[in-house]
Design an enzyme around this catalytic site. Structure first.
Site, short mmCIF file in Angstrom:
data_model
loop_
_atom_site.label_atom_id
_atom_site.label_comp_id
_atom_site.label_asym_id
_atom_site.label_seq_id
_atom_site.Cartn_x
_atom_site.Cartn_y
_atom_site.Cartn_z
N GLU A 185 0.89 -1.18 0.00
CA GLU A 185 0.00 0.00 0.00
C GLU A 185 0.91 1.21 0.00
OE1 GLU A 185 -3.12 -0.03 -0.27
OE2 GLU A 185 -3.84 -1.94 0.51
N CYS A 219 -2.15 9.13 2.36
CA CYS A 219 -1.94 8.57 1.01
C CYS A 219 -3.14 8.87 0.12
CB CYS A 219 -1.70 7.07 1.11
SG CYS A 219 -2.98 6.21 1.99
P1 NAP Z 1 8.23 5.33 4.64
O1 NAP Z 1 9.37 6.25 4.89
O2 NAP Z 1 8.23 4.51 3.43
O3 NAP Z 1 8.15 4.39 5.94
C1 NAP Z 1 7.16 3.40 6.06
C2 NAP Z 1 7.73 2.25 6.83
O4 NAP Z 1 8.70 1.60 6.02
C3 NAP Z 1 8.45 2.63 8.11
O5 NAP Z 1 8.24 1.63 9.07
C4 NAP Z 1 9.90 2.70 7.68
O6 NAP Z 1 10.78 2.49 8.75
C5 NAP Z 1 9.95 1.55 6.71
N1 NAP Z 1 10.99 1.64 5.69
C6 NAP Z 1 11.41 2.74 5.04
N2 NAP Z 1 12.36 2.40 4.12
C7 NAP Z 1 12.51 1.07 4.21
C8 NAP Z 1 13.35 0.14 3.54
N3 NAP Z 1 14.20 0.50 2.58
N4 NAP Z 1 13.26 -1.17 3.89
C9 NAP Z 1 12.40 -1.56 4.85
N5 NAP Z 1 11.58 -0.73 5.51
C10 NAP Z 1 11.63 0.58 5.20
O7 NAP Z 1 6.85 6.09 4.66
P2 NAP Z 1 6.31 7.08 5.76
O8 NAP Z 1 7.00 8.37 5.57
O9 NAP Z 1 6.33 6.46 7.11
O10 NAP Z 1 4.77 7.17 5.31
C11 NAP Z 1 4.36 7.97 4.29
C12 NAP Z 1 4.19 7.18 3.01
O11 NAP Z 1 3.27 6.11 3.24
C13 NAP Z 1 3.54 7.99 1.93
O12 NAP Z 1 4.16 7.70 0.71
C14 NAP Z 1 2.10 7.54 1.96
O13 NAP Z 1 1.40 7.76 0.76
C15 NAP Z 1 2.27 6.10 2.25
N6 NAP Z 1 1.01 5.55 2.76
C16 NAP Z 1 0.29 4.71 1.96
C17 NAP Z 1 -0.93 4.21 2.40
C18 NAP Z 1 -1.76 3.29 1.57
O14 NAP Z 1 -2.65 2.67 2.10
N7 NAP Z 1 -1.51 3.16 0.29
C19 NAP Z 1 -1.38 4.57 3.66
C20 NAP Z 1 -0.62 5.43 4.44
C21 NAP Z 1 0.59 5.90 3.97
P3 NAP Z 1 11.54 3.72 9.46
O15 NAP Z 1 10.52 4.62 10.03
O16 NAP Z 1 12.35 3.05 10.49
O17 NAP Z 1 12.35 4.38 8.39
#
Ligand code: NAP
Length: 421
Positions: A185, A219
Site C-alpha cells: 500500500e 496517502c
Molecule cells: P516510509 O518512509 O516509506 O516508511 C514506512 C515504513 O517503512 C516505516 O516503518 C519505515 O521504517 C519503513 N521503511 C522505510 N524504508 C525502508 C526500507 N528501505 N526497507 C524496509 N523498511 C523501510 O513512509 P512514511 O513516511 O512512514 O509514510 C508515508 C508514506 O506512506 C507515503 O508515501 C504515503 O502515501 C504512504 N502511505 C500509503 C498508504 C496506503 O494505504 N496506500 C497509507 C498510508 C501511507 P523507518 O521509520 O524506520 O524508516
C-alpha cells in the site's frame, strides 16, 4: 475462530474505552489533530468488530461443483506475517492489517515507523490485554535496515508494507528473493475532479477537507484538483478562501484544523517541492512557505499553473499543498487525472450519469468515489494500481491475502482427474 472473535471484540472494546488517551498518544507522537486521533481509535475498534463478526463467513469453505464427489476451496492461515507500517495513521494502518490477519489465524510481527514507538508498543499491549496469547502479535523495535534479515528468516512467510514507493520496492525485492508474498500500500497523488453539474458548495467543502485531512499527510488525500472550465474560477475563489480560513495551531486543541507536520524533514521536503514548482512556473495563490513558529508548521497552500509533467505534479505531496488544474471537458479531466505514476484513489463530482459511468470506467485507480471523498471502510476493499502498490486490505479481499487458498478435491468419478495443470 470463535475464541479469536471474542478476543478481537475485546480489542475493539479496549480501543473504544481508551480512545481519549490513545488519541493523545498519537497526537503527541506525530502531531495529528486530537479530534482526528480519537476518531482513528474509534475506526480501529470498528475494524476489530467487523472482522470478529465477519471473518468466519469470509473464510468459510467455498463449495464448487465439479466431477468430484465433492470439491471446495478451504482457507488456512499462512503463519507469521511481517507488517512494515508508516506513522501517518499510526493505529489505523496497523489494525487494518492485524484484525484480518489475526482472525485468519496468522501471527503478526510489527515493524512500525521509527517515530511512533509508543503507539507500536501500545498496540502490542492492546492485543495482549484482549487475551491473544503471547507472541501472536509482536512489536519489533527495529530500524528499516533489519527488515531484510527478518524476511530471510524461514519462519516469516509473507510481508505487508504501507509506506512510500522506495520502501515498497525495497521490501518487495527482499521478499521476492525468498519467494514470499507481499501486499504493498504505497503513495498516491489522487485526483479530485469537479464537473459543472456538481453541487459546488459540497464539492468545495469536501475538497478542502480531502486535501488537509491529517495535516495533508494521507496517502488518499486529494492532491490534484481538476475542475471543469465553466466553474473553474468560482471553485478556485472559494477553495482558496476556505484554505485561508483553516485554523492552524496546537493539535491537542479540539478546534484545530491543521497541526504541525510529523518531522522537520517532511516540512523541508514539502518546502523544496513548492520552491521547485514555483521556479518552473507555478503561481502561489495562498501560503507557500513554512510558518515562523515552533514546530513543523507549513501554510495551507494553493498552487496553479503547474505543468502536469512537472515533478511536483507527478510526485506525492505530503502536506497541506493543493494544485488546481483547469480542464476543458471530461476527456481532458481524465487525461490529467491519469497523468501520474500513482493509482490509489480518485474522487469525481458530477450529477450526470454518463459522466459518472465514464469516470468509473476510465480513472486509473484502486477506487472511484463519485460525489464523495475517498475514505477506507472495513466493508470495502482498499488498495491501488500502478505505483500505488498491489493487493488489497479490508473486506473479504483483505482477509484472503494471507491465507493458503487450498483446493480440495475428493474423488469418486476420476474421469477428469488426468488433465494437465
Ligand atoms: P516510509 O518512509 O516509506 O516508511 C514506512 C515504513 O517503512 C516505516 O516503518 C519505515 O521504517 C519503513 N521503511 C522505510 N524504508 C525502508 C526500507 N528501505 N526497507 C524496509 N523498511 C523501510 O513512509 P512514511 O513516511 O512512514 O509514510 C508515508 C508514506 O506512506 C507515503 O508515501 C504515503 O502515501 C504512504 N502511505 C500509503 C498508504 C496506503 O494505504 N496506500 C497509507 C498510508 C501511507 P523507518 O521509520 O524506520 O524508516
Amino acid at each position: 475462530m470463535a475464541e479469536r472473535a471474542r478476543m478481537m471484540q475485546r480489542a475493539g472494546e479496549i480501543l473504544e474505552t481508551d480512545k481519549q488517551s490513545l488519541g493523545q498518544m498519537m497526537t503527541a507522537e506525530m502531531g495529528k489533530p486530537i479530534k482526528a486521533a480519537i476518531a482513528e481509535a474509534e475506526k480501529c475498534a470498528w475494524v476489530c468488530r467487523y472482522y470478529a463478526e465477519n471473518a468466519q463467513q469470509h473464510l468459510a469453505d467455498h463449495i464448487v461443483e465439479t466431477t468430484a464427489k465433492k470439491s471446495y476451496v478451504h482457507f488456512q492461515p499462512l503463519g507469521p506475517v511481517l507488517a512494515v507500517m508508516p506513522w501517518n495513521f499510526p493505529f489505523w494502518q496497523v489494525f487494518r492489517f492485524a484484525a484480518p490477519a489475526l482472525m485468519a489465524g496468522n501471527v503478526g510481527l510489527l515493524k512500525h515507523a521509527s517515530n511512533v514507538p509508543q503507539c507500536a508498543l501500545t498496540i502490542e499491549d492492546i492485543f495482549a490485554r484482549a487475551g491473544f496469547p503471547q507472541g501472536v502479535f509482536q512489536t519489533l523495535l527495529i530500524g528499516s535496515d533489519a527488515v531484510e534479515g527478518i524476511l530471510n528468516d524461514r519462519r516469516v512467510v509473507a510481508a505487508t508494507l504501507t509506506g512510500s514507493e522506495p520502501a515498497g520496492r525495497s521490501v518487495a525485492a527482499a521478499a521476492g528473493k525468498q519467494i514470499k508474498k507481499t501486499v504493498l500500500e504505497l503513495g498516491g497523488s489522487d485526483p479530485f475532479i469537479v464537473m459543472p453539474s456538481a453541487n459546488l458548495d459540497e464539492a468545495v467543502t469536501t475538497a478542502v477537507k480531502a486535501r488537509t485531512i491529517n495535516n495533508g499527510q494521507s496517502c488518499i488525500a486529494a492532491k490534484r484538483f481538476i475542475v471543469a472550465a465553466e466553474i473553474y474560477d468560482e471553485f478556485e475563489r472559494r477553495f482558496v478562501e476556505d484554505m485561508r480560513g483553516l485554523k492552524i495551531g496546537d493539535p491537542m486543541e479540539e478546534s484545530t484544523d491543521i497541526g504541525p507536520l510529523a518531522t522537520p524533514q517532511i516540512v523541508n521536503d514539502l518546502d523544496e517541492q513548492v520552491k521547485k514548482a514555483v521556479a518552473s512556473g507555478a503561481r502561489v495563490l495562498t501560503g507557500g512557505k513554512k510558518i515562523d513558529r515552533a514546530g513543523n508548521f507549513y501554510e495551507p497552500t494553493v498552487l496553479v499553473d503547474v505543468d502536469i509533467n512537472a515533478p511536483v505534479s507527478c510526485e506525492e505531496i505530503f502536506g497541506p499543498v493543493a494544485m488546481l488544474f483547469r480542464a476543458s471537458d471530461i476527456n481532458e479531466a481524465i487525461r490529467i487525472a491519469n497523468a501520474t505514476q500513482f493509482g490509489l484513489g480518485s474522487s469525481a463530482w458530477t450529477n450526470d450519469a454518463n459522466e459518472q459511468a465514464q469516470f468509473i470506467e476510465e480513472l486509473e485507480a484502486g477506487s472511484v468515489f463519485i460525489n464523495g471523498m475517498v475514505a477506507s471502510d472495513p466493508r470495502l476493499p482498499f488498495g491501488g494500481v500502478k505505483n500505488s502498490g498491489y493487493g488489497r486490505e479490508l473486506a473479504d479481499f483483505g482477509i484472503r491475502e494471507f491465507v493458503n487458498i487450498k483446493t480440495v478435491w475428493i474423488g469418486g468419478n476420476t474421469d477428469n482427474a488426468d488433465n494437465t495443470e
